[in-house]
Design an enzyme around this catalytic site. Structure first.
Site, PDB file in Angstrom:
ATOM      1  CD  GLU A 202      -0.239  68.640  32.903  1.00 53.44           C
ATOM      2  OE1 GLU A 202       0.039  69.729  33.438  1.00 53.44           O
ATOM      3  OE2 GLU A 202       0.197  67.534  33.316  1.00 53.44           O
TER       4      GLU A 202
ATOM      5  CG  HIS B 290       5.409  63.290  37.406  1.00 53.34           C
ATOM      6  ND1 HIS B 290       4.776  64.102  36.508  1.00 53.34           N
ATOM      7  CD2 HIS B 290       6.200  64.104  38.147  1.00 53.34           C
ATOM      8  CE1 HIS B 290       5.172  65.345  36.671  1.00 53.34           C
ATOM      9  NE2 HIS B 290       6.044  65.375  37.672  1.00 53.34           N
ATOM     10  N   PRO B 291       2.362  60.138  37.744  1.00 57.34           N
ATOM     11  CG  PRO B 291       0.358  60.804  36.727  1.00 57.34           C
ATOM     12  CD  PRO B 291       1.577  61.356  37.435  1.00 57.34           C
TER      13      PRO B 291
ATOM     14  CB  ALA C 246       6.048  68.459  28.564  1.00 56.16           C
TER      15      ALA C 246
END
Length: 470
Positions: free
Chosen positions: A391, A371-372, A426
């Site tokens: 996102e 994940h970044p 999220a």
């Protein structure tokens, strides 16, 4: 591939609005099974007498012999019970669907004429009222074809609906493959019709009932008098009618048999139920064929790509990016026992999440490190995946002030230095302010705590992505 054929999902929480005619709150559909003269009997070249659905307690087949009492009970249904029911329903103006056993219809010309004169639907109940479960597939296919032929010869038109009752695991497929039925009813799994894909054919299924059914007069536990039957039907109707008032109109099937409900002491409960529903507005009492035609017009089937039917390559292509840069999760998930329950976003998510949860700590850490950083260098260089770009933009992370960008950089660096993987959240569940607040609150957690939280957030991100895809 391991694939599970049973469908435990159906419409799930998203059942369609039935949109019954005239905004009816419920469709109450009465079926009269006409089996008298089609049951097991050595006169019909069967090996033994009938033993099913009669008032003879504990009846057993008589091998090679006529069972005079059993025959006479079935004969009562044709001689007296049918006509009592005919008077009741024609008097009430309620049309019936007849489940007609072809050989029984052939032995009852007066009853068939009365059905036709009343404009009742005569659907097929098979060639004979016998078990299909042990029939070889070719034999059952031939029996279905002969049932259609004889039914057409006796009634003048081919049947458009089918219900076997004593079916085999192949019956529904074989009937669909026959190709001429508007609906099949050999299921009990829903309160609404639905479509079943059988090869190239889209077959409508209209589920039937074994509980709102007078067969319970002949089985245990069951009804002992007409009042119990009325009470059960009334309770079922009241629940379904209330659901219809809330915008979730359903179908209520009621199964009847000439030799059972046709008895005076049993039919009284049915009469009370008919009188009861006549006191309500918005009650539709159609034939099953009317339901089939309505459903085909208003809810036509649309085929779609189903995850449980995808090839390995297509499954990985479609879902390999759901977990960031971790296609191996989709590769493993494809080997699970997938079925209709996995043809939804929730179903695919469950399969993918299972593989993520069962992976080694090193593998899960690899997913986290894939994940970044939030609003980090990759974002600035426009090197994020399309999903991550969308996102982060939705949370406003693509439009930070210089001060906000500096704060994110400080937090990202401190978090990775402490925990060894990026801060994961999220973002579509948050706005910019709540993301920063969560970042500041979580950075001081123990690494093992953050690892588990980050994994939960990864699963949540996958869930959101799947809701966009499926």
């Amino acid at each position: 591939m391991k694939r599970y054929q049973r469908n435990m999902t159906g419409y799930g929480p998203n059942a369609p609005d039935a949109a019954w005619p005239n905004s009816a709150k419920v469709a109450v559909q009465f079926v009269l099974n006409y089996e008298e003269g089609g049951e097991n009997c050595i006169l019909h070249d069967d090996a033994a007498s009938e033993a099913f659905l009669s008032d003879i307690a504990g009846a057993a087949p008589w091998q090679g012999k006529r069972h005079w009492n059993m025959e006479s009970i079935y004969e009562y249904g044709a001689r007296a019970g049918f006509w009592r029911l005919h008077r009741l329903f024609t008097g009430a103006g309620i049309p019936l669907t007849i489940y007609g056993v072809a050989t029984a219809l052939a032995r009852s010309p007066e009853q068939v004429q009365a059905m036709k004169d009343a404009d009742w639907e005569i659907a097929s109940h098979g060639l004979k009222w016998v078990e299909h479960k042990d029939m070889p597939e070719d034999e059952e296919r031939a029996a279905i074809a002969e049932a259609v032929r004889l039914h057409t010869e006796v009634t003048g038109t081919r049947p458009r609906g089918w219900y076997t009752g004593r079916c085999s695991e192949n019956t529904v497929r074989l009937v669909a493959e026959e190709g001429g039925f508007d609906y099949v009813s050999d299921t009990y799994d829903d309160d609404l019709p639905y479509w079943l894909e059988v090869g190239e054919r889209d077959q409508l299924v209209i589920p039937y009932t074994l509980e709102a059914n007078d067969m319970r007069f002949a089985t245990a536990p069951g009804y002992t008098d007409g009042e119990q039957f009325f009470t059960y039907l009334k309770d079922a109707f009241d629940v379904l009618y209330a659901e219809g008032q809330e915008g979730a109109a359903k179908m209520m099937s009621i199964g009847l048999h000439c030799r059972l409900i046709g008895r005076p002491g049993k039919i009284a409960g049915l009469k009370r139920f008919i009188d009861y529903i006549k006191g309500f507005e918005g009650v539709w009492t159609p034939r099953r064929l009317d339901i089939a035609e309505h459903w085909a017009r208003n809810h036509p089937h649309e085929r779609r790509e189903r995850p449980s039917q995808m090839s390995f390559a297509r499954f990985v292509e479609k879902f390999g990016g759901v977990f960031e840069h971790s296609a191996w999760i989709a590769e493993r998930a494809h080997a699970l026992e997938l079925g209709p329950a996995h043809d939804t976003a929730a179903g695919v998510h469950n399969a993918l999440a299972r593989m993520f949860r069962s992976a080694s700590h090193t593998e899960r850490l690899g997913v986290l490190t894939a994940h970044p950083d939030l609003a980090g260098k990759l974002a600035a260089a426009k090197r994020l995946t399309a999903e991550s770009t969308s996102e982060q933009a939705a949370a406003g992370l693509d439009a930070l002030t210089d001060a906000e960008r500096e704060r994110f950089t400080e937090l990202n660096t401190a978090y990775v230095d402490k925990h060894g993987f990026p801060f994961i959240i999220a973002v579509r569940d948050h706005d910019k302010a709540s993301i920063i607040a969560a970042f500041e609150a979580r950075i001081s957690n123990a690494t093992e705590v953050e690892f588990e939280e980050a994994c939960k957030q990864v699963e949540r991100i996958a869930q959101i992505r799947l809701e966009d895809i499926v």
